[in-house]
Design a protein around this motif. Sequence first.
Motif, PDB file in Angstrom:
ATOM      1  N   ARG A   1      -8.847   1.046  -2.233  1.00 51.79           N
ATOM      2  CA  ARG A   1      -8.561   1.525  -0.881  1.00 51.79           C
ATOM      3  C   ARG A   1      -9.376   2.777  -0.583  1.00 51.79           C
TER       4      ARG A   1
ATOM      5  N   GLU B   1      -5.213  -3.591  -4.718  1.00 50.56           N
ATOM      6  CA  GLU B   1      -4.231  -2.613  -4.257  1.00 50.56           C
ATOM      7  C   GLU B   1      -2.810  -3.147  -4.123  1.00 50.56           C
TER       8      GLU B   1
ATOM      9  N   THR C   1      -4.347   1.704  -8.660  1.00 51.45           N
ATOM     10  CA  THR C   1      -5.258   0.589  -8.938  1.00 51.45           C
ATOM     11  C   THR C   1      -6.149   0.890 -10.134  1.00 51.45           C
TER      12      THR C   1
ATOM     13  N   GLY D   1       0.793  -1.214   0.000  1.00 46.71           N
ATOM     14  CA  GLY D   1       0.000   0.000   0.000  1.00 46.71           C
ATOM     15  C   GLY D   1       0.825   1.263   0.000  1.00 46.71           C
TER      16      GLY D   1
END
Length: 452
Positions: free
Chosen positions: A342, A316, A322, A40
Amino acid sequence: MDITINIHQLISMIEKKIPIPQRINANLELKVLCPGPDDGDGGDIPTTTPLKIPETATLIISPLGCSLHLSETGRGIYNSGRAWILNLSESEVISGDYSAKIHLATEEILAKTPIKLQGLILCGTCIDALLNTDYDSICTQLAKRFHLRVTYQIMGPIIKGTPRNGQYHMYTAIYGLLKSTKRNPGQRSINILGKLNSPKTESDLPLLLKQAGITDLFYMGDFSSLDECDKMTNSILNIVVNEKAITSAKNMEKKFGIPYLYFSPTYNADKIHNYYTQLSALLKIRINDDIFFHHSKELSRKIQKHARSLTCAVGERNIFSTLDAALDVLNLGYQLKAIFLRKAGPSDLPLLKEIAQKSPDTLIYFDTHPALWNLINSPVNFDVSFGVPLLYLKGSPKTLDAPIHFPYIDYSSLDVLLSQMEQLLSPPIHQHTATTNLVSLKRQWNTYERSI
């Protein structure tokens, strides 16, 4: 609880400013859902990735209760001996009076680091965002006292609205280390911002630029010293390949007079061709990418033959946006069944609308919605996963876990992906089951991920 919305509903919610439920601890949980280098942070660890830059150290200034930032220092491959933590006591957190302690920590870092340091990056936390710590003054004092280049970044994922993305702060701090240096009359170089090292695979980008008269293509992490990095201040152009580095490009344009272009990494051959066209026009040079362009287009057509009958989902775990990844797989011919997001906001509307036009029935799942945990036991079925958190694939043994996206702005990265994908998709999809064969295929993908 129903957590399913389609892409048109998401667009409507954003346009009407309807709140999208998210969890306050989403940043922490994403590191559990998406472990490893793809957690992330876009593949970066803001407190240790800067150590790719030579002759630098980082100092995290944090209370011990900040488990997120303390755990960050233990991750990454660049932190050996150069990533430090300054523990703040309860009274220091309350008073905000720890400037003198930072000076003492810097003195100790210089004494105990085996190499001579030229740069120091201070890493503040939510505490500093709340206290409005005057890091500009602290950096100036440290630079003067210890004859160092000192910059800072503040990350506060728990505080709503402040500060910005960790990568934004990381790149701003890293490129803030650069100093003006004497110009070499023969230097006609281009800088890459938003990527610290050159690609490990052979790239067409430096080859084509060199043929067009560009002497060097600089990545800050490729230099052997911080003084060598200063060559970047005399380049004729900055190419930004990560939007989080755009502010750094603007700062360098103001400070060093270097213009910039933003090229989003992509697996779309037409976009890459357009990037070369833009470079040719801006620099008034001729870049002939025809051979590379036609080769990539041919590989893309081969993939499209296999992909038309396959459903996929995008998540993600990719090392870039993304939504950009979703658009890329649509252009490769896949049926986009779902996107695991997200978060989404007004700035995402252009991409969302482009995706919706091509795939109006695509479903949206928010990684940050608490009810999404139900998907672990009731998975969504699709043929190929592009970066969907592995936890949600647990109940879908027939789903192929395609490689994490490592796109760039060159044809070479695209060709590597397309060749590997063609190899995976050549057998009939029904032969891929939860057998040793599938495990072997997934291990091949893992090897591919590390090799880029």
